[in-house]
Design a protein around this motif. Structure first.
Motif, short mmCIF file in Angstrom:
data_model
loop_
_atom_site.label_atom_id
_atom_site.label_comp_id
_atom_site.label_asym_id
_atom_site.label_seq_id
_atom_site.Cartn_x
_atom_site.Cartn_y
_atom_site.Cartn_z
N PRO A 80 42.54 28.36 39.70
CA PRO A 80 41.58 28.73 40.75
C PRO A 80 42.17 29.66 41.81
N VAL A 81 43.39 29.34 42.28
CA VAL A 81 44.03 30.13 43.34
C VAL A 81 45.51 30.27 43.02
N MET A 82 46.03 31.48 43.11
CA MET A 82 47.47 31.71 42.98
C MET A 82 47.99 32.19 44.33
N ALA A 83 48.93 31.45 44.90
CA ALA A 83 49.49 31.79 46.20
C ALA A 83 50.85 32.45 46.04
N VAL A 84 51.07 33.52 46.79
CA VAL A 84 52.34 34.25 46.80
C VAL A 84 52.78 34.40 48.25
N ASN A 85 54.07 34.17 48.50
CA ASN A 85 54.58 34.26 49.86
C ASN A 85 54.81 35.71 50.26
N ALA A 86 54.40 36.06 51.48
CA ALA A 86 54.63 37.39 52.04
C ALA A 86 55.41 37.26 53.33
N SER A 87 56.34 38.16 53.55
CA SER A 87 57.16 38.15 54.75
C SER A 87 56.47 38.93 55.86
N ALA A 88 56.86 38.62 57.10
CA ALA A 88 56.36 39.41 58.22
C ALA A 88 56.76 40.87 58.06
N ALA A 89 57.93 41.11 57.44
CA ALA A 89 58.38 42.48 57.21
C ALA A 89 57.44 43.20 56.25
N ASN A 90 56.91 42.49 55.25
CA ASN A 90 55.92 43.09 54.35
C ASN A 90 54.66 43.48 55.12
N THR A 116 40.14 34.04 39.33
CA THR A 116 41.27 33.54 40.11
C THR A 116 41.38 34.29 41.43
N GLU A 117 41.56 33.56 42.51
CA GLU A 117 41.70 34.16 43.82
C GLU A 117 43.18 34.26 44.18
N LEU A 118 43.56 35.38 44.78
CA LEU A 118 44.92 35.56 45.26
C LEU A 118 44.99 35.10 46.71
N GLU A 119 46.00 34.30 47.01
CA GLU A 119 46.22 33.84 48.38
C GLU A 119 47.61 34.26 48.81
N LEU A 120 47.72 34.92 49.94
CA LEU A 120 49.02 35.29 50.48
C LEU A 120 49.39 34.32 51.58
N GLU A 121 50.58 33.74 51.45
CA GLU A 121 51.08 32.81 52.46
C GLU A 121 52.08 33.51 53.34
N ALA A 146 46.72 32.32 54.00
CA ALA A 146 47.25 31.01 54.38
C ALA A 146 48.38 31.21 55.37
N ILE A 147 48.42 30.40 56.40
CA ILE A 147 49.53 30.44 57.34
C ILE A 147 50.42 29.24 57.05
N ASP A 148 51.71 29.51 56.86
CA ASP A 148 52.65 28.49 56.43
C ASP A 148 53.54 28.06 57.59
N ASP A 149 54.10 26.85 57.49
CA ASP A 149 55.05 26.34 58.48
C ASP A 149 54.46 26.29 59.89
N PHE A 150 53.16 26.03 60.00
CA PHE A 150 52.57 25.94 61.33
C PHE A 150 53.22 24.78 62.10
N GLY A 151 53.54 25.05 63.36
CA GLY A 151 54.16 24.03 64.20
C GLY A 151 55.61 24.33 64.50
N THR A 190 43.58 28.85 54.83
CA THR A 190 44.41 27.66 54.70
C THR A 190 45.45 27.64 55.81
N MET A 191 45.71 26.46 56.35
CA MET A 191 46.79 26.28 57.31
C MET A 191 47.69 25.16 56.83
N LYS A 192 48.96 25.46 56.59
CA LYS A 192 49.92 24.47 56.11
C LYS A 192 50.80 24.04 57.28
N ILE A 193 50.71 22.79 57.65
CA ILE A 193 51.47 22.27 58.79
C ILE A 193 52.89 21.98 58.34
N ASP A 194 53.86 22.44 59.11
CA ASP A 194 55.26 22.23 58.77
C ASP A 194 55.58 20.74 58.76
#
Length: 274
Positions: free
Chosen positions: A158-168, A190-195, A223-228, A244-248
């Motif tokens: 359904p969803v494939m998540a890939v991590n992106a850096s602030a530099a990207n 399939t939806e692409l999700e960037l974390e 998606a925002i990762d490591d929130f907190g 999506t918001m992922k709490i650290d």
């Protein structure tokens, strides 16, 4: 007078100052003015990677750390050319139903001599060079190619998540480059999700908002990762087009053992019960 604990308000957003500094001492560390400045700069570079409000003094081992960073950068170039990088896939499962809701692609580096090199070691170095763009492109292409293979086999992610850096995210053509890869691997529904971590939202809210809107316009989930881990507040997030918001984990660790945390958890997730 402001200090690191003083809140600063900008456009109704409250943030806090963070200070990272490096120091070298004359004549204890060196009697050369040129080396004194260089040593202080090395200490400042290390201070950026430790906790906020840090003043880091120079020590002789920092020269070795700089050499190690340079060696890692050289080896990363070789690793990308020689196929040393790969992806692991972590399933995302709905707790209520047990249904697989998607997967997250995790970048891994297995060096032929050093073995497994952790992302915490190589990502910060890649972010200081153009390597971070190459790593992201590799991760995105590999993940979407895998989704395409599964789709051709009749398996749906359904969803494939890939991590992106602030530099990207700071590159002007980021959304366009993502769309180009998506068009190469049109994996059904399939939806692409960037974390991404909240650091960019903290450092440059305006740019973060622009990039998110560009990505949303091409059908990418955010998606925002490591929130907190930073000082971004909910009042900032509510204006952003997040999916999506992922709490650290540090934000909720021990949540079942702390009465105050348990009350907070029930406010966030009332279905947990008492």
């Amino acid at each position: 007078m402001l200090d690191a604990l003083t809140p600063v308000r900008s456009r109704s957003v409250e943030t806090r100052l963070e200070v990272a500094a490096g120091v070298a001492f004359f004549p204890v560390d060196t009697e050369s003015m040129e080396d004194l400045v260089r040593f202080a700069s090395l200490a400042a570079m290390r201070a950026e990677h430790v906790k906020s409000q840090a003043v880091v003094p120079f020590h002789e081992g920092m020269n070795e750390l700089v050499l190690r960073d340079h060696l890692l950068e050289v080896e990363m170039h070789k690793g990308l050319e020689q196929g040393q990088f790969s992806l692991d896939y972590q399933a995302k499962v709905g707790l209520a139903t047990g249904e697989i809701l998607g997967a997250e692609a995790l970048l891994r580096w297995k060096h032929p001599q050093w073995g497994d090199v952790t992302p915490g070691e190589f990502i910060p170095i890649a972010e200081r060079s153009d390597l971070i763009q190459r790593l992201f492109d590799f991760a995105l292409r590999t993940a979407l190619e895998q989704v395409q293979r599964l789709h051709n086999m009749g398996l749906h992610v359904p969803v494939m998540a890939v991590n992106a850096s602030a530099a990207n995210m700071r590159t002007d053509d980021f959304a366009r480059s993502v769309r180009t890869v998506m068009c190469e691997f049109p994996a059904g529904s399939t939806e692409l999700e960037l974390e991404m971590t909240e650091s960019l939202a903290f450092e440059d809210e305006e740019l973060f908002t622009v990039r998110m809107r560009e990505l949303k316009s091409i059908g990418v989930r955010i998606a925002i990762d490591d929130f907190g881990t930073r000082y971004t507040g909910f009042n900032v997030l509510k204006h952003l087009p997040l999916d999506t918001m992922k709490i650290d984990q540090c934000f909720i660790r021990g949540i079942d053992r702390s009465a105050g945390c348990s009350r907070f958890a029930r406010q966030l997730w009332p279905w947990r019960g008492s």
